[in-house]
Write a protein that holds these residues in place. Structure first.
Motif, PDB file in Angstrom:
ATOM      1  N   ILE A  80       0.830  -1.204   0.000  1.00 33.12           N
ATOM      2  CA  ILE A  80       0.000   0.000   0.000  1.00 33.12           C
ATOM      3  C   ILE A  80       0.865   1.253   0.000  1.00 33.12           C
ATOM      4  N   MET A  81       1.893   1.293   0.831  1.00 29.01           N
ATOM      5  CA  MET A  81       2.730   2.487   0.920  1.00 29.01           C
ATOM      6  C   MET A  81       3.474   2.754  -0.394  1.00 29.01           C
ATOM      7  N   THR A  82       3.895   1.704  -1.068  1.00 27.77           N
ATOM      8  CA  THR A  82       4.557   1.902  -2.356  1.00 27.77           C
ATOM      9  C   THR A  82       3.572   2.482  -3.358  1.00 27.77           C
ATOM     10  N   ALA A  83       2.336   2.006  -3.346  1.00 28.20           N
ATOM     11  CA  ALA A  83       1.311   2.536  -4.257  1.00 28.20           C
ATOM     12  C   ALA A  83       1.087   4.022  -4.004  1.00 28.20           C
ATOM     13  N   ILE A  84       1.033   4.425  -2.756  1.00 30.55           N
ATOM     14  CA  ILE A  84       0.828   5.838  -2.429  1.00 30.55           C
ATOM     15  C   ILE A  84       2.026   6.671  -2.887  1.00 30.55           C
ATOM     16  N   ARG A  85       3.245   6.161  -2.654  1.00 31.64           N
ATOM     17  CA  ARG A  85       4.438   6.876  -3.138  1.00 31.64           C
ATOM     18  C   ARG A  85       4.402   7.041  -4.665  1.00 31.64           C
ATOM     19  N   GLU A  86       4.030   5.976  -5.354  1.00 29.88           N
ATOM     20  CA  GLU A  86       4.007   6.013  -6.818  1.00 29.88           C
ATOM     21  C   GLU A  86       3.018   7.051  -7.337  1.00 29.88           C
ATOM     22  N   ALA A  87       1.874   7.168  -6.717  1.00 32.00           N
ATOM     23  CA  ALA A  87       0.831   8.063  -7.201  1.00 32.00           C
ATOM     24  C   ALA A  87       1.097   9.521  -6.857  1.00 32.00           C
ATOM     25  N   ASN A  88       2.020   9.767  -5.962  1.00 28.87           N
ATOM     26  CA  ASN A  88       2.260  11.137  -5.490  1.00 28.87           C
ATOM     27  C   ASN A  88       3.743  11.468  -5.559  1.00 28.87           C
ATOM     28  N   GLN A  89       4.308  11.341  -6.740  1.00 28.60           N
ATOM     29  CA  GLN A  89       5.747  11.552  -6.901  1.00 28.60           C
ATOM     30  C   GLN A  89       6.129  13.017  -7.024  1.00 28.60           C
ATOM     31  N   ILE A  90       5.184  13.857  -7.359  1.00 32.84           N
ATOM     32  CA  ILE A  90       5.494  15.269  -7.555  1.00 32.84           C
ATOM     33  C   ILE A  90       4.680  16.093  -6.561  1.00 32.84           C
ATOM     34  N   LEU A 144      16.868   1.343 -15.725  1.00 33.38           N
ATOM     35  CA  LEU A 144      15.450   1.185 -15.408  1.00 33.38           C
ATOM     36  C   LEU A 144      14.920   2.381 -14.624  1.00 33.38           C
ATOM     37  N   GLY A 145      15.743   2.925 -13.736  1.00 29.00           N
ATOM     38  CA  GLY A 145      15.281   3.980 -12.835  1.00 29.00           C
ATOM     39  C   GLY A 145      15.683   5.380 -13.207  1.00 29.00           C
ATOM     40  N   GLY A 146      16.282   5.567 -14.363  1.00 26.77           N
ATOM     41  CA  GLY A 146      16.753   6.893 -14.752  1.00 26.77           C
ATOM     42  C   GLY A 146      15.632   7.917 -14.832  1.00 26.77           C
ATOM     43  N   ASP A 147      15.954   9.143 -14.446  1.00 28.01           N
ATOM     44  CA  ASP A 147      14.959  10.226 -14.429  1.00 28.01           C
ATOM     45  C   ASP A 147      14.633  10.787 -15.807  1.00 28.01           C
ATOM     46  N   GLY A 148      15.431  10.500 -16.810  1.00 25.52           N
ATOM     47  CA  GLY A 148      15.277  11.135 -18.114  1.00 25.52           C
ATOM     48  C   GLY A 148      14.263  10.512 -19.049  1.00 25.52           C
ATOM     49  N   TRP A 149      13.480   9.544 -18.599  1.00 24.60           N
ATOM     50  CA  TRP A 149      12.590   8.850 -19.521  1.00 24.60           C
ATOM     51  C   TRP A 149      11.547   9.783 -20.140  1.00 24.60           C
ATOM     52  N   ARG A 150      11.048  10.773 -19.377  1.00 21.10           N
ATOM     53  CA  ARG A 150      10.037  11.684 -19.933  1.00 21.10           C
ATOM     54  C   ARG A 150      10.629  12.545 -21.059  1.00 21.10           C
ATOM     55  N   LEU A 185       5.738  -6.706 -15.754  1.00 20.47           N
ATOM     56  CA  LEU A 185       7.109  -6.496 -15.333  1.00 20.47           C
ATOM     57  C   LEU A 185       7.144  -6.218 -13.836  1.00 20.47           C
ATOM     58  N   ARG A 186       7.899  -7.027 -13.099  1.00 23.32           N
ATOM     59  CA  ARG A 186       8.133  -6.740 -11.680  1.00 23.32           C
ATOM     60  C   ARG A 186       9.418  -5.928 -11.608  1.00 23.32           C
ATOM     61  N   VAL A 187       9.329  -4.778 -10.946  1.00 22.36           N
ATOM     62  CA  VAL A 187      10.456  -3.859 -10.933  1.00 22.36           C
ATOM     63  C   VAL A 187      10.446  -3.060  -9.630  1.00 22.36           C
ATOM     64  N   ARG A 188      11.608  -2.654  -9.214  1.00 24.89           N
ATOM     65  CA  ARG A 188      11.735  -1.819  -8.020  1.00 24.89           C
ATOM     66  C   ARG A 188      11.037  -0.485  -8.263  1.00 24.89           C
ATOM     67  N   SER A 189      10.476   0.083  -7.221  1.00 24.53           N
ATOM     68  CA  SER A 189       9.903   1.421  -7.308  1.00 24.53           C
ATOM     69  C   SER A 189      11.021   2.447  -7.323  1.00 24.53           C
ATOM     70  N   PHE A 190      10.862   3.449  -8.158  1.00 27.07           N
ATOM     71  CA  PHE A 190      11.825   4.535  -8.230  1.00 27.07           C
ATOM     72  C   PHE A 190      11.229   5.836  -7.709  1.00 27.07           C
ATOM     73  N   ALA A 191      10.090   5.750  -7.021  1.00 27.63           N
ATOM     74  CA  ALA A 191       9.456   6.934  -6.438  1.00 27.63           C
ATOM     75  C   ALA A 191      10.313   7.462  -5.278  1.00 27.63           C
ATOM     76  N   ARG A 192      10.205   8.748  -5.042  1.00 30.56           N
ATOM     77  CA  ARG A 192      10.930   9.390  -3.946  1.00 30.56           C
ATOM     78  C   ARG A 192      10.615   8.674  -2.625  1.00 30.56           C
ATOM     79  N   GLY A 193      11.643   8.323  -1.884  1.00 33.63           N
ATOM     80  CA  GLY A 193      11.476   7.666  -0.587  1.00 33.63           C
ATOM     81  C   GLY A 193      11.392   6.154  -0.663  1.00 33.63           C
ATOM     82  N   ALA A 194      11.363   5.583  -1.862  1.00 36.37           N
ATOM     83  CA  ALA A 194      11.258   4.124  -2.006  1.00 36.37           C
ATOM     84  C   ALA A 194      12.627   3.484  -1.810  1.00 36.37           C
ATOM     85  N   GLY A 195      12.604   2.274  -1.273  1.00 41.17           N
ATOM     86  CA  GLY A 195      13.824   1.498  -1.088  1.00 41.17           C
ATOM     87  C   GLY A 195      13.812   0.246  -1.935  1.00 41.17           C
ATOM     88  N   ASP A 196      14.835  -0.567  -1.771  1.00 41.70           N
ATOM     89  CA  ASP A 196      14.959  -1.786  -2.572  1.00 41.70           C
ATOM     90  C   ASP A 196      13.803  -2.759  -2.378  1.00 41.70           C
TER      91      ASP A 196
END
Length: 164
Positions: free
Chosen positions: A46-56, A93-99, A125-136
Motif C-alpha cells: 500500500i505504501m509503495t502505491a501511495i508513493r508512486e501516485a504522489n511523486q510530484i 530502469l530507474g533513470g529520471d530522463g525517460w520523460r 514487469l516486476r520492478v523496483r519502485s523509483f518513487a521518492r522515498g522508495a527502497g529496494d
C-alpha cells in the motif's frame, strides 16, 4: 515468473470508476509503456502505491484499490542477470530522463524494453519502485495484459461494490 497475490494502486480519482482501464497510462505514457498502450501500474504494498501516485509535490487526492492477481509470465527486472540479458541495469530502469526521451525521441528506452518484453509474451514487469522515498524492498508490478481469466487474471477487490 508467476505472481499470485494482492496488488495495490493509488488512483487519481478521475479513474476511480474504471480502475481496470489503464486509460491514464494509455493517454500519457509511463516509464514502461509508450503513449497509446494501456498499462496498470500496481504495487506490492500500500505504501509503495501511495508513493508512486504522489511523486510530484504534496500528497494529492487518491483512491486506493486492491486487486487479486494470478499472472504469468511476469518478467522479473529485480533479477539483475535477467535484466542484463535485455541490456538494462538498475540505473537504466530507474533513470529520471525517460520523460525527456519520450518527448524528444517518441519513446524512452524503458518503453522500448516494454515492447520487447510484450513481444516475448510477458504480461507484466516486476520492478523496483523509483518513487521518492522508495527502497529496494518497494516493488511494483506493471501490467500490459490483464483480464478476468488465466494467464493474466486480475480482479478488483470491491466486495461491497463501492465503486459502483
Amino acid at each position: 515468473m508467476r505472481f499470485e497475490g494482492l496488488l495495490y494502486r493509488a488512483l487519481n480519482p478521475v479513474w476511480a470508476r474504471d480502475p481496470l482501464s489503464g486509460e491514464g497510462a494509455r493517454r500519457h505514457g509511463g516509464r514502461f509503456n509508450p503513449k497509446g498502450m494501456p498499462a496498470l501500474y500496481t504495487s506490492l504494498s500500500i505504501m509503495t502505491a501511495i508513493r508512486e501516485a504522489n511523486q510530484i509535490g504534496t500528497l494529492q487526492p487518491t483512491t486506493l484499490v486492491a486487486y487479486r492477481g494470478d499472472l504469468e509470465p511476469v518478467f522479473d527486472a529485480t533479477n539483475l542477470d535477467a535484466a542484463r540479458e535485455y541490456g538494462f541495469g538498475p540505473a537504466d530502469l530507474g533513470g529520471d530522463g525517460w520523460r525527456v526521451r519520450m518527448r524528444d525521441d517518441g519513446k524512452a528506452p524503458t518503453q522500448l524494453l516494454a515492447e520487447r518484453l510484450i513481444a516475448a509474451g510477458y504480461v507484466g514487469l516486476r520492478v523496483r519502485s523509483f518513487a521518492r522515498g522508495a527502497g529496494d524492498a518497494d516493488l511494483n508490478l506493471v501490467l500490459w495484459r490483464w483480464s478476468d481469466a488465466a494467464p493474466a487474471r486480475l480482479v478488483l477487490v470491491d466486495d461491497e461494490r463501492r465503486l459502483g
